[in-house]
Scaffold this active site. Structure first.
Site, PDB file in Angstrom:
ATOM      1  N   HIS A   1       0.174   8.230   9.275  1.00 23.32           N
ATOM      2  CA  HIS A   1      -0.873   7.995   8.479  1.00 23.32           C
ATOM      3  C   HIS A   1      -2.615   7.735   9.108  1.00 23.32           C
ATOM      4  O   HIS A   1      -2.298   6.816   9.834  1.00 23.32           O
ATOM      5  CB  HIS A   1      -0.525   7.499   7.320  1.00 23.32           C
ATOM      6  CG  HIS A   1      -1.652   7.173   6.015  1.00 23.32           C
ATOM      7  ND1 HIS A   1      -2.794   6.572   6.083  1.00 23.32           N
ATOM      8  CD2 HIS A   1      -1.252   7.837   4.854  1.00 23.32           C
ATOM      9  CE1 HIS A   1      -2.779   7.023   4.759  1.00 23.32           C
ATOM     10  NE2 HIS A   1      -2.594   7.430   3.963  1.00 23.32           N
TER      11      HIS A   1
ATOM     12  N   LYS B   1       2.636  -3.405   7.020  1.00 21.20           N
ATOM     13  CA  LYS B   1       3.160  -4.388   5.598  1.00 21.20           C
ATOM     14  C   LYS B   1       4.544  -3.650   5.118  1.00 21.20           C
ATOM     15  O   LYS B   1       5.142  -4.096   4.095  1.00 21.20           O
ATOM     16  CB  LYS B   1       1.698  -3.172   4.432  1.00 21.20           C
ATOM     17  CG  LYS B   1       0.443  -3.642   4.803  1.00 21.20           C
ATOM     18  CD  LYS B   1      -0.709  -3.297   3.834  1.00 21.20           C
ATOM     19  CE  LYS B   1      -1.975  -3.765   3.980  1.00 21.20           C
ATOM     20  NZ  LYS B   1      -1.900  -4.381   2.616  1.00 21.20           N
TER      21      LYS B   1
ATOM     22  N   SER C   1       0.486  -1.156  -0.079  1.00 25.15           N
ATOM     23  CA  SER C   1       0.332  -0.028  -0.437  1.00 25.15           C
ATOM     24  C   SER C   1       1.151   0.995   0.235  1.00 25.15           C
ATOM     25  O   SER C   1       1.924   0.962   0.646  1.00 25.15           O
ATOM     26  CB  SER C   1      -0.966  -0.312   1.454  1.00 25.15           C
ATOM     27  OG  SER C   1      -1.856   0.987   2.005  1.00 25.15           O
TER      28      SER C   1
ATOM     29  N   PRO D   1       3.966   7.227   9.323  1.00 24.40           N
ATOM     30  CA  PRO D   1       3.570   6.430  11.377  1.00 24.40           C
ATOM     31  C   PRO D   1       2.465   7.171  11.090  1.00 24.40           C
ATOM     32  O   PRO D   1       1.609   6.730  11.806  1.00 24.40           O
ATOM     33  CB  PRO D   1       5.010   6.840  11.267  1.00 24.40           C
ATOM     34  CG  PRO D   1       6.119   7.282  10.690  1.00 24.40           C
ATOM     35  CD  PRO D   1       5.749   7.705   9.179  1.00 24.40           C
TER      36      PRO D   1
END
Length: 246
Positions: free
Chosen positions: A132, A146, A124, A130
């Protein structure tokens, strides 16, 4: 070529499975979580859990490529007060640390064990951010995990292609100009492109399996609005615009 696709029951996974089925010379199997998904996709789908590989490892064995589309998925819990925002959560056993880290790490280890030649991982955009908002949803820190899986794949010794798509939209594929970047560069451009059709991500996966230009590359993938620029046809040229490593 034999290709094994995990997360084949999801919206993007189904598109990847369909496109691979259309390719001459490719034999494809998909891993889904539920029986009804297997019934929908037919004999090319097998039911299993990425955290319990004993039930499906034999299907992966002998594959030339593995496509990883598994991802933790949030659920919505309505609040008592309809004016309050809904609460988001992950089901027990399906937290991002388990699915996006432990589950993907297990798949990468099995790919290495069985001599799989290439792993295509769908990650993604936003993994370098961090703060987000996606990391706060359900307390899952999903983009962090991820990113951990992507780093693990790069260091695994298995040839890889890692695609970091922007926001996925349910629009027809093949109608837009696709753009590649690195490390969330599109997110640093005010008003820049942030989305991409699922169908175009599926096509990028297929092309990444067919074209050596995609080997050992990791890139962000977004699209211009339809009608803006020429629709992408030359994926080798597209992949050549990015570089190896995360």
């Amino acid at each position: 070529m034999k290709v094994f696709v995990t997360g084949a029951g999801g919206r993007t996974g189904k598109l990847v499975l369909e496109r691979l089925r259309d390719q001459p010379g490719i034999e494809v199997k998909g891993l889904v979580r539920r029986q009804e998904q297997q019934q929908e996709l037919g004999e090319s789908a097998v039911v299993g859990d990425v955290l319990e590989p004993a039930g499906w490892e034999g299907e992966l064995a002998g594959s030339d490529a593995l496509v990883i589309l598994t991802s933790a998925v949030t659920k919505m819990r309505p609040t008592a007060n309809p004016d309050d925002p809904p609460e988001w959560y992950f089901e027990p056993g399906q937290m991002p640390e388990q699915v996006d880290w432990e589950g993907q790490r297990t798949q990468i280890d099995l790919a290495k064990k069985h001599g799989v030649k290439q792993v295509v991982l769908i990650s993604s955009m936003g993994t370098t951010k961090p703060a987000h908002p996606l990391n706060r949803i359900g307390g899952g820190n999903i983009l962090f995990w991820k990113n951990m899986a992507a780093e693990y794949l790069v260091n695994s010794g298995v040839a890889y292609t890692i695609i970091h798509p922007g926001g996925l939209i349910d629009q027809p594929g093949g109608r837009r100009q696709l753009l590649v970047g690195k490390r969330d560069s599109f997110m640093d451009v005010p008003g820049g492109p942030r989305t991409v059709p699922r169908a175009d991500v599926a096509e990028a996966v297929v092309q990444a399996l067919l074209l050596p230009d995609a080997l050992n590359k990791s890139f962000d993938l977004v699209s211009r609005p339809e009608g803006e620029g020429e629709p992408t046809r030359d994926f080798a040229a597209l992949f050549d615009q990015t570089t190896a490593g995360l």
